[in-house]
Design a protein around this motif. Structure first.
Motif, PDB file in Angstrom:
ATOM      1  N   ASP A 146     -80.678   0.297   9.726  1.00 46.25           N
ATOM      2  CA  ASP A 146     -82.133   0.120  10.141  1.00 46.25           C
ATOM      3  C   ASP A 146     -82.822  -0.631   9.116  1.00 46.25           C
ATOM      4  OD1 ASP A 146     -81.693   0.807  12.720  1.00 46.25           O
ATOM      5  OD2 ASP A 146     -82.431   2.897  12.353  1.00 46.25           O
ATOM      6  N   LYS A 147     -82.445   0.064   7.861  1.00 46.48           N
ATOM      7  CA  LYS A 147     -83.334  -0.223   6.625  1.00 46.48           C
ATOM      8  C   LYS A 147     -83.038  -1.812   6.124  1.00 46.48           C
ATOM      9  CE  LYS A 147     -84.432   0.902   2.037  1.00 46.48           C
ATOM     10  NZ  LYS A 147     -86.023   0.536   2.335  1.00 46.48           N
ATOM     11  N   PHE A 148     -81.679  -1.929   6.259  1.00 46.91           N
ATOM     12  CA  PHE A 148     -81.353  -3.294   5.712  1.00 46.91           C
ATOM     13  C   PHE A 148     -81.604  -4.511   6.845  1.00 46.91           C
ATOM     14  CE2 PHE A 148     -79.679  -0.767   2.423  1.00 46.91           C
ATOM     15  CZ  PHE A 148     -80.039  -1.751   1.271  1.00 46.91           C
ATOM     16  N   SER A 149     -81.801  -4.241   8.161  1.00 47.62           N
ATOM     17  CA  SER A 149     -81.736  -5.039   9.263  1.00 47.62           C
ATOM     18  C   SER A 149     -83.228  -5.370   9.099  1.00 47.62           C
ATOM     19  CB  SER A 149     -81.513  -4.489  10.630  1.00 47.62           C
ATOM     20  OG  SER A 149     -82.335  -3.597  10.919  1.00 47.62           O
ATOM     21  N   ASP A 150     -84.320  -4.445   8.697  1.00 43.01           N
ATOM     22  CA  ASP A 150     -85.544  -4.561   8.598  1.00 43.01           C
ATOM     23  C   ASP A 150     -85.995  -5.737   7.392  1.00 43.01           C
ATOM     24  OD1 ASP A 150     -86.211  -2.921  10.626  1.00 43.01           O
ATOM     25  OD2 ASP A 150     -86.828  -1.286   9.325  1.00 43.01           O
ATOM     26  N   ARG A 175     -75.540   9.161  11.266  1.00 44.48           N
ATOM     27  CA  ARG A 175     -76.878   9.017  10.978  1.00 44.48           C
ATOM     28  C   ARG A 175     -77.089   8.176   9.579  1.00 44.48           C
ATOM     29  NH1 ARG A 175     -78.866  14.964  12.717  1.00 44.48           N
ATOM     30  NH2 ARG A 175     -78.832  14.611  14.974  1.00 44.48           N
ATOM     31  N   ALA A 176     -76.482   8.321   8.631  1.00 46.11           N
ATOM     32  CA  ALA A 176     -76.745   7.778   7.477  1.00 46.11           C
ATOM     33  C   ALA A 176     -76.360   6.259   7.604  1.00 46.11           C
ATOM     34  CB  ALA A 176     -75.754   8.360   6.357  1.00 46.11           C
ATOM     35  N   LEU A 177     -75.518   6.079   8.390  1.00 47.61           N
ATOM     36  CA  LEU A 177     -74.947   4.451   8.620  1.00 47.61           C
ATOM     37  C   LEU A 177     -76.243   3.758   9.322  1.00 47.61           C
ATOM     38  CD1 LEU A 177     -71.318   4.391   9.107  1.00 47.61           C
ATOM     39  CD2 LEU A 177     -72.404   3.657   7.164  1.00 47.61           C
TER      40      LEU A 177
END
Length: 196
Positions: free
Chosen positions: A188-192, A181-183
Motif C-alpha cells: 500500500d505504502k509503495f503503491s501510493d 499484514r506487513a507485506l
C-alpha cells in the motif's frame, strides 16, 4: 543396544552437514574448533545481513554477530538438537538483536535528554540512513520491529514460517498473519508513492 561409533579424527568439515558438524563440535570443543569454525563460516554472511537489516547499521550488526558467535561457541556443547542448528542460531541472533536495539534506544533517549541542542545532535549522524541504501532496507524502515524481524528472517535468513514462529515464540498462524499484514502495508505504502 547400539554403541555410538567413534567419529574418525580426520575429516573435511566442508563435506559435512550442519548436524554432523554439531556432533563433531560436541566431541571436539574446546580443544579443536574446526567444526565450529565451519558452521560459523557457512552462516557468517547471512548472520551479518540479518543483524544489519534489523538494527539498521553495520557497526551494531558487527557487535551483535561477535556476541552471537561467542554464545554459539559456548552453547554448542549444550545444544540438544531439538530444532535445526540454523533455527537455534537465528533464535540467538534474534534475541541479541532485540537486546542491542533496546540498548541503542535507551542510549538515544539519554543523549536526547542530555543534549543542549537536539537539532545539532540529530544532524551529527555519521552513519548513512537505511533509506539511502535501497533494496530491502528501503522497505524495512516502514515496518515496526517485530514485523521487520519476520520479514528479515523470511527473506534474508530464508527460514520457514514454523522456524520463524519458534524463534519469535509466536504461533504459526500469528506469524503468517503478521507477515501478510506487513507485506500488505508495504505494498500500500509503495503503491501510493509510485502513483504520486
Amino acid at each position: 543396544m547400539n554403541k555410538a561409533q567413534p567419529l574418525p579424527t580426520r575429516y573435511d568439515p566442508r563435506e559435512l552437514t550442519d548436524e554432523e558438524l554439531v556432533a563433531r563440535a560436541h566431541d571436539e570443543l574446546f580443544h579443536i574448533t574446526r567444526a565450529y569454525e565451519e558452521l560459523m563460516r557457512r552462516y557468517q554472511r547471512t548472520l551479518f545481513n540479518v543483524c544489519a537489516r534489523y538494527l539498521g547499521n553495520e557497526r551494531d550488526a558487527d557487535d551483535v554477530c561477535q556476541e552471537v558467535m561467542l554464545k554459539v561457541l559456548y552453547g554448542l556443547k549444550n545444544f540438544e538438537g531439538k530444532s535445526k542448528f540454523k533455527t537455534w542460531l537465528y533464535s540467538i541472533t534474534y534475541n541479541e538483536c532485540i537486546t542491542q536495539y533496546r540498548k541503542e534506544r535507551r542510549k538515544r533517549r539519554l543523549i536526547d535528554a542530555l543534549s543542549l541542542d537536539p537539532l545539532e545532535e540529530a544532524s551529527d549522524e555519521k552513519t548513512p540512513k537505511v533509506e539511502e541504501r535501497g533494496g530491502l532496507d528501503r522497505w524495512l524502515v516502514h515496518v515496526n520491529p517485530i514485523d521487520r524481524e519476520i520479514l528479515v528472517l523470511r527473506f534474508v535468513a530464508e527460514l520457514e514460517f514454523q522456524e520463524i514462529a519458534d524463534i519469535m515464540h509466536m504461533g504459526l498462524s500469528a506469524t503468517k498473519m503478521r507477515y501478510k499484514r506487513a507485506l500488505d502495508r508495504l505494498r500500500d505504502k509503495f503503491s501510493d508513492t509510485s502513483e504520486t
